[in-house]
Scaffold this active site. Structure first.
Site, short mmCIF file in Angstrom:
data_model
loop_
_atom_site.label_atom_id
_atom_site.label_comp_id
_atom_site.label_asym_id
_atom_site.label_seq_id
_atom_site.Cartn_x
_atom_site.Cartn_y
_atom_site.Cartn_z
N ASN A 69 -4.07 -0.14 9.09
CA ASN A 69 -2.79 1.38 9.36
C ASN A 69 -2.68 1.50 10.96
OD1 ASN A 69 -0.76 2.11 8.93
ND2 ASN A 69 -0.49 2.61 6.77
N SER A 94 1.76 4.05 10.53
CA SER A 94 2.11 5.26 10.07
C SER A 94 2.58 5.99 10.70
CB SER A 94 1.52 6.40 8.85
OG SER A 94 1.64 7.70 7.63
N ASN A 141 -6.37 -1.07 2.12
CA ASN A 141 -5.83 -0.23 3.31
C ASN A 141 -6.85 0.86 3.98
OD1 ASN A 141 -4.07 1.44 4.35
ND2 ASN A 141 -2.11 -0.06 4.00
N GLY A 168 12.53 -2.62 2.94
CA GLY A 168 13.43 -2.95 1.73
C GLY A 168 13.62 -4.15 0.74
N ALA A 220 0.68 -1.11 0.32
CA ALA A 220 0.46 0.22 0.17
C ALA A 220 1.13 1.15 -0.10
CB ALA A 220 -0.94 0.12 0.85
N GLY A 221 0.27 2.49 -0.83
CA GLY A 221 0.91 3.42 -0.23
C GLY A 221 1.29 4.14 -2.01
#
EC number: 1.3.5.2
Length: 349
Positions: free
Chosen positions: A180, A183, A147, A305, A67-68
């Site tokens: 979520n 954040s 999300n 990552g 997501a994002g």
């Protein structure tokens, strides 16, 4: 396939000369154009066979989009056809909101990292659902995660109200829903990861989900996305709470507030969460700890990552059932998807 994969390395210098958020928007627009012209539609079927099961869902492969990247669900088909086994879009809040002031996204190329303080900028639930309904991804057999988050101006004491609105809105259109609560760019949001706060929130969401399952005659799995900056005690508390409330999955992890790996680099002191290479080891620690505490009770999706197939394999070895990509796509381009699928396909033989 080769045209698209070779195009990104050639385009990257021009994209990296732009503001990071502008480059993000340009890339999505160009990807959508390539999809509309039919240039990406063969990629989905060019991946090796790597079927997987996640939260009871059957995946073509265990490599997903985090997501994002597509906050408004406007590019689901174009992104999915890069070869992902599942796609997650959002975070969506009940009401549209602009997010934090620009600039709010910064590249750290020497660290293969990003810093963002976007702040859940999105067009709101109604526009999000309209975009999702236009997508063909699910009808093509793709798995779609939606999300949900809370609006910035909703007091943290009333956060559950926003999540309940979000859950009810997206439920009919989702294969799974992610909550979520991690954040770092929405004030006090990470406080919801605390034991009492988390238990109270998940209790209300589980109650609403049971009602929605009865209404729509289908069970939609719930996942929770957590931070990499948790202590062992906090991870253990989360691991105890999730199965108690019937949560199906945990996504480990979101961005980090730690700056150790980027100290001294340009933009390193910008406020926001760090994603990309510096998060890989942090998320591995969380995944390993969760798996040791959860056993097989809750599925784990590893994210943070991944810039190579080897790192995707490391996430799985730590205890994840699937992985997600985001920042790695910015540095490596769409070829990373196939590299990860191939690595995981070989590892499952």
């Amino acid at each position: 396939m080769s045209i698209l994969f070779h195009a990104y390395p050639l385009a990257r210098p021009a994209l990296f000369a732009m503001d990071a958020e502008t480059a993000h928007e340009v890339t999505l627009a160009q990807l959508q154009r390539a999809y509309d012209c039919g240039l990406t539609r063969k990629l989905l079927h060019a991946q090796p066979e790597a079927p997987a099961t996640l939260m009871g869902l059957s995946l073509r492969n265990p490599v997903g989009l985090a997501a994002g990247l597509d906050k408004n669900g406007a590019h689901i088909d174009a992104l999915g056809n890069l070869g992902f086994g599942f796609v997650e879009v959002g975070t969506v809040t009940p009401r549209a909101q602009p997010g934090n002031p620009k600039p709010r996204m910064f590249r750290l190329p020497r660290a293969n990292a990003l810093i963002n303080r976007l702040g859940f900028n999105n067009q709101g639930l109604d526009a999000f659902i309209a975009n999702v309904q236009r997508s063909q991804w699910r009808s093509q057999g793709g798995i779609l995660g939606l999300n949900i988050g809370k609006n910035a101006d909703t007091p943290i004491e009333r956060a559950a109200e926003d999540y309940l609105i979000g859950l009810a809105g997206v439920y009919p259109h989702a294969d799974y829903v992610t909550v979520n609560i991690s954040s770092p760019n929405t004030k006090n949001l990470r406080a919801l990861q605390g034991g009492d706060e988390l238990s109270a929130l998940l209790g209300q969401l589980q109650e609403r989900r049971l009602a929605l399952a009865d209404q729509h005659q289908r069970h939609v799995p719930l996942a929770v996305k957590i931070a990499p900056d948790l202590s062992d005690d906090q991870i253990d508390a989360i691991a105890e709470i999730l199965p108690r409330h019937g949560i199906d999955g945990v996504i480990a992890t979101n961005t980090t507030l730690a700056r150790d790996a980027v100290q001294g680099l340009p933009h390193a002191e910008e406020a926001g969460g760090v994603s990309g290479a510096p998060v890989h080891e942090l998320s591995l620690r969380v995944i390993e700890r969760l798996r040791s505490r959860l056993g097989d009770a809750v599925a784990i999706i590893g994210v943070g990552g991944i810039l190579s197939g080897r790192q995707a394999s490391e996430k799985m070895a730590a205890g994840a059932q699937a992985v997600q990509l985001y920042t790695g796509l910015i540095y490596r381009g769409p070829a990373l998807v196939g590299e990860c699928v191939r690595a995981l396909a070989q590892g499952s033989r």
